[in-house]
Every structure is written in C-alpha cells, then in structure tokens.
Scaffold this motif. Structure first.
Motif, PDB file in Angstrom:
ATOM      1  N   PRO A 210      13.488 -41.776  -5.889  1.00 39.01           N
ATOM      2  CA  PRO A 210      13.235 -41.641  -7.326  1.00 39.01           C
ATOM      3  C   PRO A 210      12.875 -42.979  -7.958  1.00 39.01           C
ATOM      4  O   PRO A 210      13.302 -44.040  -7.480  1.00 39.01           O
ATOM      5  N   PRO A 211      12.100 -42.964  -9.046  1.00 38.54           N
ATOM      6  CA  PRO A 211      11.750 -44.212  -9.735  1.00 38.54           C
ATOM      7  C   PRO A 211      12.945 -44.780 -10.489  1.00 38.54           C
ATOM      8  O   PRO A 211      13.985 -44.128 -10.616  1.00 38.54           O
ATOM      9  N   GLY A 212      12.768 -45.993 -11.027  1.00 33.83           N
ATOM     10  CA  GLY A 212      13.850 -46.614 -11.778  1.00 33.83           C
ATOM     11  C   GLY A 212      14.182 -45.871 -13.049  1.00 33.83           C
ATOM     12  O   GLY A 212      15.335 -45.872 -13.498  1.00 33.83           O
ATOM     13  N   SER A 213      13.200 -45.231 -13.666  1.00 38.51           N
ATOM     14  CA  SER A 213      13.402 -44.395 -14.848  1.00 38.51           C
ATOM     15  C   SER A 213      12.241 -43.413 -14.929  1.00 38.51           C
ATOM     16  O   SER A 213      11.216 -43.586 -14.258  1.00 38.51           O
ATOM     17  N   VAL A 214      12.401 -42.391 -15.769  1.00 33.90           N
ATOM     18  CA  VAL A 214      11.395 -41.329 -15.880  1.00 33.90           C
ATOM     19  C   VAL A 214      10.823 -41.312 -17.294  1.00 33.90           C
ATOM     20  O   VAL A 214      11.566 -41.121 -18.268  1.00 33.90           O
ATOM     21  N   PRO A 215       9.501 -41.492 -17.464  1.00 36.06           N
ATOM     22  CA  PRO A 215       8.896 -41.403 -18.797  1.00 36.06           C
ATOM     23  C   PRO A 215       9.024 -39.990 -19.353  1.00 36.06           C
ATOM     24  O   PRO A 215       8.845 -39.017 -18.623  1.00 36.06           O
ATOM     25  N   PHE A 216       9.307 -39.894 -20.651  1.00 35.99           N
ATOM     26  CA  PHE A 216       9.455 -38.600 -21.314  1.00 35.99           C
ATOM     27  C   PHE A 216       8.672 -38.631 -22.619  1.00 35.99           C
ATOM     28  O   PHE A 216       9.056 -39.301 -23.570  1.00 35.99           O
ATOM     29  N   PHE A 217       7.547 -37.887 -22.634  1.00 40.65           N
ATOM     30  CA  PHE A 217       6.752 -37.720 -23.849  1.00 40.65           C
ATOM     31  C   PHE A 217       7.249 -36.457 -24.551  1.00 40.65           C
ATOM     32  O   PHE A 217       6.910 -35.347 -24.161  1.00 40.65           O
ATOM     33  N   ASP A 218       8.059 -36.654 -25.589  1.00 42.34           N
ATOM     34  CA  ASP A 218       8.730 -35.554 -26.271  1.00 42.34           C
ATOM     35  C   ASP A 218       7.947 -35.164 -27.519  1.00 42.34           C
ATOM     36  O   ASP A 218       8.008 -35.829 -28.545  1.00 42.34           O
ATOM     37  N   ASN A 219       7.200 -34.077 -27.424  1.00 44.40           N
ATOM     38  CA  ASN A 219       6.439 -33.537 -28.553  1.00 44.40           C
ATOM     39  C   ASN A 219       7.027 -32.213 -29.024  1.00 44.40           C
ATOM     40  O   ASN A 219       6.303 -31.323 -29.461  1.00 44.40           O
ATOM     41  N   SER A 220       8.340 -32.093 -28.944  1.00 44.18           N
ATOM     42  CA  SER A 220       8.978 -30.836 -29.318  1.00 44.18           C
ATOM     43  C   SER A 220       8.899 -30.577 -30.818  1.00 44.18           C
ATOM     44  O   SER A 220       9.051 -29.439 -31.263  1.00 44.18           O
ATOM     45  N   SER A 221       8.645 -31.622 -31.604  1.00 40.82           N
ATOM     46  CA  SER A 221       8.501 -31.462 -33.052  1.00 40.82           C
ATOM     47  C   SER A 221       7.206 -32.125 -33.505  1.00 40.82           C
ATOM     48  O   SER A 221       6.416 -32.600 -32.687  1.00 40.82           O
ATOM     49  N   ASP A 222       6.987 -32.161 -34.817  1.00 43.53           N
ATOM     50  CA  ASP A 222       5.774 -32.782 -35.349  1.00 43.53           C
ATOM     51  C   ASP A 222       5.805 -34.301 -35.246  1.00 43.53           C
ATOM     52  O   ASP A 222       4.784 -34.960 -35.485  1.00 43.53           O
ATOM     53  N   THR A 223       6.947 -34.864 -34.918  1.00 44.94           N
ATOM     54  CA  THR A 223       7.070 -36.315 -34.759  1.00 44.94           C
ATOM     55  C   THR A 223       7.229 -36.645 -33.281  1.00 44.94           C
ATOM     56  O   THR A 223       8.299 -36.444 -32.694  1.00 44.94           O
ATOM     57  N   PRO A 224       6.163 -37.126 -32.624  1.00 40.59           N
ATOM     58  CA  PRO A 224       6.254 -37.410 -31.196  1.00 40.59           C
ATOM     59  C   PRO A 224       7.181 -38.593 -30.919  1.00 40.59           C
ATOM     60  O   PRO A 224       7.270 -39.533 -31.705  1.00 40.59           O
ATOM     61  N   ARG A 225       7.867 -38.510 -29.793  1.00 43.02           N
ATOM     62  CA  ARG A 225       8.755 -39.586 -29.374  1.00 43.02           C
ATOM     63  C   ARG A 225       8.492 -39.908 -27.909  1.00 43.02           C
ATOM     64  O   ARG A 225       8.181 -39.015 -27.118  1.00 43.02           O
ATOM     65  N   PHE A 226       8.608 -41.173 -27.551  1.00 40.50           N
ATOM     66  CA  PHE A 226       8.515 -41.577 -26.153  1.00 40.50           C
ATOM     67  C   PHE A 226       9.832 -42.237 -25.755  1.00 40.50           C
ATOM     68  O   PHE A 226      10.339 -43.117 -26.451  1.00 40.50           O
ATOM     69  N   ARG A 227      10.371 -41.748 -24.654  1.00 42.04           N
ATOM     70  CA  ARG A 227      11.620 -42.324 -24.134  1.00 42.04           C
ATOM     71  C   ARG A 227      11.523 -42.455 -22.629  1.00 42.04           C
ATOM     72  O   ARG A 227      10.595 -41.953 -22.001  1.00 42.04           O
ATOM     73  N   ARG A 228      12.495 -43.138 -22.068  1.00 37.42           N
ATOM     74  CA  ARG A 228      12.643 -43.174 -20.611  1.00 37.42           C
ATOM     75  C   ARG A 228      14.020 -42.650 -20.246  1.00 37.42           C
ATOM     76  O   ARG A 228      15.018 -43.053 -20.831  1.00 37.42           O
ATOM     77  N   LEU A 229      14.038 -41.734 -19.287  1.00 37.17           N
ATOM     78  CA  LEU A 229      15.271 -41.141 -18.802  1.00 37.17           C
ATOM     79  C   LEU A 229      15.762 -41.963 -17.634  1.00 37.17           C
ATOM     80  O   LEU A 229      15.122 -42.019 -16.586  1.00 37.17           O
ATOM     81  N   ALA A 230      16.894 -42.635 -17.825  1.00 36.50           N
ATOM     82  CA  ALA A 230      17.400 -43.537 -16.788  1.00 36.50           C
ATOM     83  C   ALA A 230      18.558 -42.913 -16.025  1.00 36.50           C
ATOM     84  O   ALA A 230      19.153 -41.944 -16.471  1.00 36.50           O
TER      85      ALA A 230
END
Length: 230
Positions: A210-230
């Motif tokens: 597995p990678p060091g973390s996983v990119p997460f493009f969260d567009n579940s609402s009208d305000t997009p968020r980018f996070r990394r799942l560690a």
C-alpha cells in the motif's frame, strides 16, 4: 448497502475499480484500459479502468485471501462499516466481467455459486484480494447523471491466473481493451479523474504494498474537498 444519497438528487453508489499494472513490457509499466461505448450514459467514449458499482450480493462472497490490514483500515475511514471486503469482491468481479481476467487462487466454490460468479467459478478459482492495494478514492461531483464513491485498487498483473492478454471471456461493456504504457496513457480520451489517478499511480510503479497515504477527492457536496487517508 451500496446506495447512499448526498445533497443532490442522484444517489451516490459505492464502486470499485481495478488498476491492473503490467511491469514486464519493453516500454515500461503499462496499465489495462478499455473504451466505454458511445451510447453509455456515464462517460461515453472515454477510456477507463475496469470497474463498476458494488452489488448487494458482493457482501455474501467469501474471499480466498483478504485485503491487507492497512487497506482495510483506510477503506473504513469516512465510510459505512463492513465495506472493505465487499469492495474487494466487487473489484475482482468487475475485472472478470469486463476483461475476462481472473484475480484468484485455485479452489472449488461452496454451493450454490452466486449468479454473477458462474463464469469465474468455472475457471476453477476463488476470488483473492491479497494482490489488491487501495490507492485512490473519488466521489463523482453533483450534477452528473450517475454518481459513485469509487475506490481504486492497484494490482500487479503477475497475479492474474492465465494469459493477461486473453480477453476472450470479456463482456462487451468495454471495447479496445489493451495494455497502455503509462507514458502514453494520458494521450487517450480520458475523464478528468482518470488523468489524476494516472498521475498518482505513476509514482507507485516501482513499489509494492500500500502507498504511504491515499488521495481522496470528496465531491459528496457542492463544496469539493481534497484529503489524504493515512
């Protein structure tokens, strides 16, 4: 279990995608891709990776080997409990249905075999999740005709049972199935998120696990968020 409704009217369906990578070619690492039909409701004519929505029956399929603990823990973040194994099952099923390739180990299925797995079981294999590494997650933005909470799994083609060039058992959902060198993949007609995923996995071409973390493009609402799942 697979459907969740966001603020928009279109339900968000849990989904799984397989990034099958081949490292034995003369042109560097290559990824398996196919083209969606011109009449497809979702992403017509685009080149994509094999994948699709989670089915309710996926929760009832037993894996011959589980996902690694790191992947399982990351899949549980910001998600309903108990989705990790069904998502791995969905990834393996979609790979089989759309390409005819088997990620599994030799073994006999306990009866009865689920309807969607008759062809897979006939090859003499059970689905195995150990080759899969969770590497990316993206939720389709609002305003699309279909929306998915897609988890992307990277797997090395050495784990395919049989010939990785044999697509004779594939359905007709994807055409032009072929191994695309990572250096050439971005020249295809791609969805935006597929371009982003290709950029991420290029950095993983020389590593296993597995990678060091996983990119997460969260567009579940009208305000997009980018996070990394560690």
């Amino acid at each position: 279990m697979a459907d969740r409704t966001a603020e928009a009217a279109v339900p968000i369906r849990d989904a799984a995608t397989v990034l099958l990578m081949r490292r034995d070619g003369g042109n560097g690492p290559a990824i398996l891709m196919g083209q969606r039909g011109a009449g497809a409701v979702f992403m017509p004519n685009k080149y994509v990776f094999p994948g699709g929505a989670l089915d309710a029956a996926d929760a009832g399929v037993t894996l011959a080997s589980p996902l690694c603990e790191t992947c399982t823990a990351r899949l549980a973040l910001d998600a309903p409990s108990g989705l990790a194994a069904p998502l791995a099952v969905a990834a393996i099923r979609e790979l089989w249905e759309e390409t005819g390739l088997v990620l599994g180990t030799s073994g006999a299925w306990p009866a009865p075999v689920p309807e969607d797995w008759h062809g897979f079981a006939a090859t003499g294999h059970l689905p195995a999740a150990a080759p899969l590494n969770f590497v990316f997650r993206a939720i389709t933005p609002p305003g699309r005709p279909r929306r998915f909470d897609a988890r992307f799994f990277l797997a090395d083609a050495v784990h395919v049972m049989g010939d990785p060039d044999d697509f004779s058992q594939a359905s007709d959902e994807l055409s032009h199935l072929h191994w695309v060198p990572l250096t050439e993949a971005r020249k295809l007609n791609l969805p935006f998120i597929t371009e982003v995923v290709l950029g991420e996995i290029a950095a993983l071409a020389d590593q296993s696990g597995p990678p060091g973390s996983v990119p997460f493009f969260d567009n579940s609402s009208d305000t997009p968020r980018f996070r990394r799942l560690a």
